[in-house]
Design an enzyme around this catalytic site. Structure first.
Site, PDB file in Angstrom:
ATOM      1  N   HIS A  24       0.800  -1.234   0.000  1.00  0.00           N
ATOM      2  CA  HIS A  24       0.000   0.000   0.000  1.00  0.00           C
ATOM      3  C   HIS A  24       0.836   1.290   0.000  1.00  0.00           C
ATOM      4  O   HIS A  24       0.759   2.133   0.873  1.00  0.00           O
ATOM      5  CB  HIS A  24      -1.162   0.013   0.999  1.00  0.00           C
ATOM      6  N   HIS A  78      -5.194 -10.208  13.359  1.00  0.00           N
ATOM      7  CA  HIS A  78      -5.338  -8.959  12.600  1.00  0.00           C
ATOM      8  C   HIS A  78      -6.195  -9.224  11.357  1.00  0.00           C
ATOM      9  O   HIS A  78      -5.955 -10.193  10.633  1.00  0.00           O
ATOM     10  CB  HIS A  78      -3.938  -8.478  12.201  1.00  0.00           C
ATOM     11  N   GLU A  80      -6.445  -7.315   8.615  1.00  0.00           N
ATOM     12  CA  GLU A  80      -5.936  -6.862   7.313  1.00  0.00           C
ATOM     13  C   GLU A  80      -5.639  -8.081   6.430  1.00  0.00           C
ATOM     14  O   GLU A  80      -5.160  -9.117   6.907  1.00  0.00           O
ATOM     15  CB  GLU A  80      -4.689  -5.981   7.482  1.00  0.00           C
ATOM     16  N   ASP A  82      -3.549  -9.147   4.362  1.00  0.00           N
ATOM     17  CA  ASP A  82      -2.276  -9.868   4.244  1.00  0.00           C
ATOM     18  C   ASP A  82      -2.199 -11.004   5.267  1.00  0.00           C
ATOM     19  O   ASP A  82      -1.396 -11.916   5.116  1.00  0.00           O
ATOM     20  CB  ASP A  82      -1.055  -8.934   4.354  1.00  0.00           C
ATOM     21  N   HIS A 144      -1.706  -2.645  13.789  1.00  0.00           N
ATOM     22  CA  HIS A 144      -1.765  -1.405  13.082  1.00  0.00           C
ATOM     23  C   HIS A 144      -3.180  -0.992  12.706  1.00  0.00           C
ATOM     24  O   HIS A 144      -3.406   0.060  12.098  1.00  0.00           O
ATOM     25  CB  HIS A 144      -0.800  -1.579  11.887  1.00  0.00           C
ATOM     26  N   ASP A 163       1.758  -7.495  13.477  1.00  0.00           N
ATOM     27  CA  ASP A 163       2.529  -6.489  12.734  1.00  0.00           C
ATOM     28  C   ASP A 163       3.697  -5.905  13.548  1.00  0.00           C
ATOM     29  O   ASP A 163       4.715  -5.498  12.967  1.00  0.00           O
ATOM     30  CB  ASP A 163       1.607  -5.339  12.299  1.00  0.00           C
ATOM     31  N   TYR A 191       9.804  -0.326   8.301  1.00  0.00           N
ATOM     32  CA  TYR A 191       8.448  -0.789   8.614  1.00  0.00           C
ATOM     33  C   TYR A 191       7.808   0.124   9.664  1.00  0.00           C
ATOM     34  O   TYR A 191       6.663   0.560   9.528  1.00  0.00           O
ATOM     35  CB  TYR A 191       8.539  -2.233   9.125  1.00  0.00           C
ATOM     36  N   HIS A 222       5.426 -10.537   9.806  1.00  0.00           N
ATOM     37  CA  HIS A 222       6.208 -10.279   8.584  1.00  0.00           C
ATOM     38  C   HIS A 222       7.688 -10.464   8.882  1.00  0.00           C
ATOM     39  O   HIS A 222       8.194  -9.966   9.892  1.00  0.00           O
ATOM     40  CB  HIS A 222       6.033  -8.830   8.102  1.00  0.00           C
TER      41      HIS A 222
END
Ligand code: FEO
Length: 386
Positions: A24, A78, A80, A82, A144, A163, A191, A222
């Site tokens: 993003h 999370h 999101e 991903d 996040h 994250d 990051y 990640h």
């Protein structure tokens, strides 16, 4: 594709996104991973999934340990995509699995996938006994998204931090003692600067909660897993979340006919004369997400644009919008730029930097091409303010 063991009964089963170059808007030159973790106990438990297009890789890695249909619990730390993108396929394979989520996570997953899955909501302090192991949950909102949480496996002292503490690195290596530490820290800094910086207040709170835990492994969602350098990454997270910086200057500019560039160089000279380190970033040659990585260490943030059509250059506007959203705090700002006749750009940049809460130095303007006398004066005046 195989699972990688973290400890007995606990495996990394994520996906490696070797070709990811944009997350993003953030340049991810090293690719990334979406880390998922499998715990083998009386209740087979999976922590997070992957982006949808790596779900087959996730399933292959799980299958190297256990039949995926045997999964009982899926912890969704999370929403999101991903990390949740693999859920629809996984839930087809194990439709009776229970999804463990935060209250905002349940709302988020329902809004994303419109499925009537079985959810169990947890909050900070809640525990989930899965056999001989227990997972403790800590909500970490805004690190996040509002739904984020972390899970702590107390018997093995593993923190599944999602994250937080992550880096966008695609690699064969999984652990911080297998990969160059300075590169992991650099990517962790990038990051933090591009994903987490604006939520530093929440990071400070989370670090206070985590201070009470004994941690052998931090398993983020990640990149590389921390097991040998945990004090190091915690030290950096404390520094970054406190908005601490070094006594150095980031000079960011774009230029039309080099006059704003010449001003940038004079500003650099003034800082150098005061023994303050500088970094120069032409917006024609640097991506805004790379600039943010270094800017996070800078006390002085100097931004230059010539006037174009009574305004600033679009590259400078994009940078300022991005930086303002990420909200670095307690900095000293300096606006500068050249102009031909109307000369609005410097005031526009100055106002935006001021609206970031920066303490402002006197703006620097020059008409057409500044001569040596003008440049010497700029250096002298700026030096006197530093
Ligand atoms: Fe890695 Fe906020 O998702």
């Amino acid at each position: 594709m195989k699972a990688i063991k973290l400890k007995e009964n606990i495996y990394w089963v994520g996906g490696i996104d070797w070709n990811l170059r944009n997350f993003h808007g953030y340049l991810t030159q090293c690719g990334s991973t979406y880390n998922a973790y499998l715990i083998i106990d009386e209740k087979i438990t999976l922590i997070d999934t992957t982006k949808y297009y790596l779900v087959d890789e996730l399933l292959q890695r799980i299958s190297s340990v256990i039949e995926p249909s045997k999964i009982d619990y899926i912890i969704s730390n999370h929403t999101e995509m991903d990390h949740s993108g693999g859920l629809p396929k996984l839930m087809e394979i194990c439709p009776n699995a229970e999804i463990i989520v935060s209250p905002a996570g349940e709302k988020g997953l329902k809004a994303h996938y419109k499925k009537n899955w079985k959810f169990k909501i947890v909050k900070t302090g809640d525990k989930l006994k899965i056999g001989k192991y227990t997972l403790d949950f800590v909500l970490t909102p805004m690190i996040h998204w509002p739904d984020n949480m972390a899970a702590y496996l107390s018997e093995e002292k593993i923190l599944f931090s999602n994250d937080a503490f992550g880096q966008h690195i695609a690699s064969y290596e999984r652990f911080d003692d297998e990969y160059p530490l300075d590169m992991i820290i650099r990517e962790a800094q990038k990051y933090y600067a591009n994903i987490v910086l604006c939520y530093s207040g929440q990071v400070i709170n989370a670090l206070k909660t985590l201070a009470n835990l004994q941690i052998d492994i931090i398993a983020p969602s990640h990149g590389i897993i921390w097991r040998n350098n945990i004090p190091e990454i915690l030290k950096y997270y404390k520094k970054w979340s406190a908005n601490e910086f070094d006594n150095c200057a980031a000079i960011i500019y774009d230029t039309m006919w080099n006059s704003t560039k010449i001003l940038a160089e004079s500003i650099q000279t003034a800082f150098e004369n005061k023994n303050i380190k500088t970094q120069m970033f032409s917006l024609q040659h640097n991506h805004i997400s790379d600039i943010m990585t270094d800017l996070m260490n800078a006390k002085y943030i100097c931004v230059g644009s010539p006037t174009l059509n009574n305004n600033i250059l679009p590259t400078v506007s994009a940078f300022l919008t991005y930086m303002k959203g990420l909200a670095p705090k307690n900095r000293v700002g300096l606006a500068f730029g050249s102009f031909g006749w109307s000369g609005q750009s410097v005031d526009i940049v100055n106002d935006i930097l001021k609206s970031c809460g920066f303490q402002m130095l006197e703006p620097i303007k020059a008409q057409y091409i500044p001569d040596k006398i003008a440049l010497d004066n700029i250096v002298k005046n700026l030096e006197s303010k530093l």
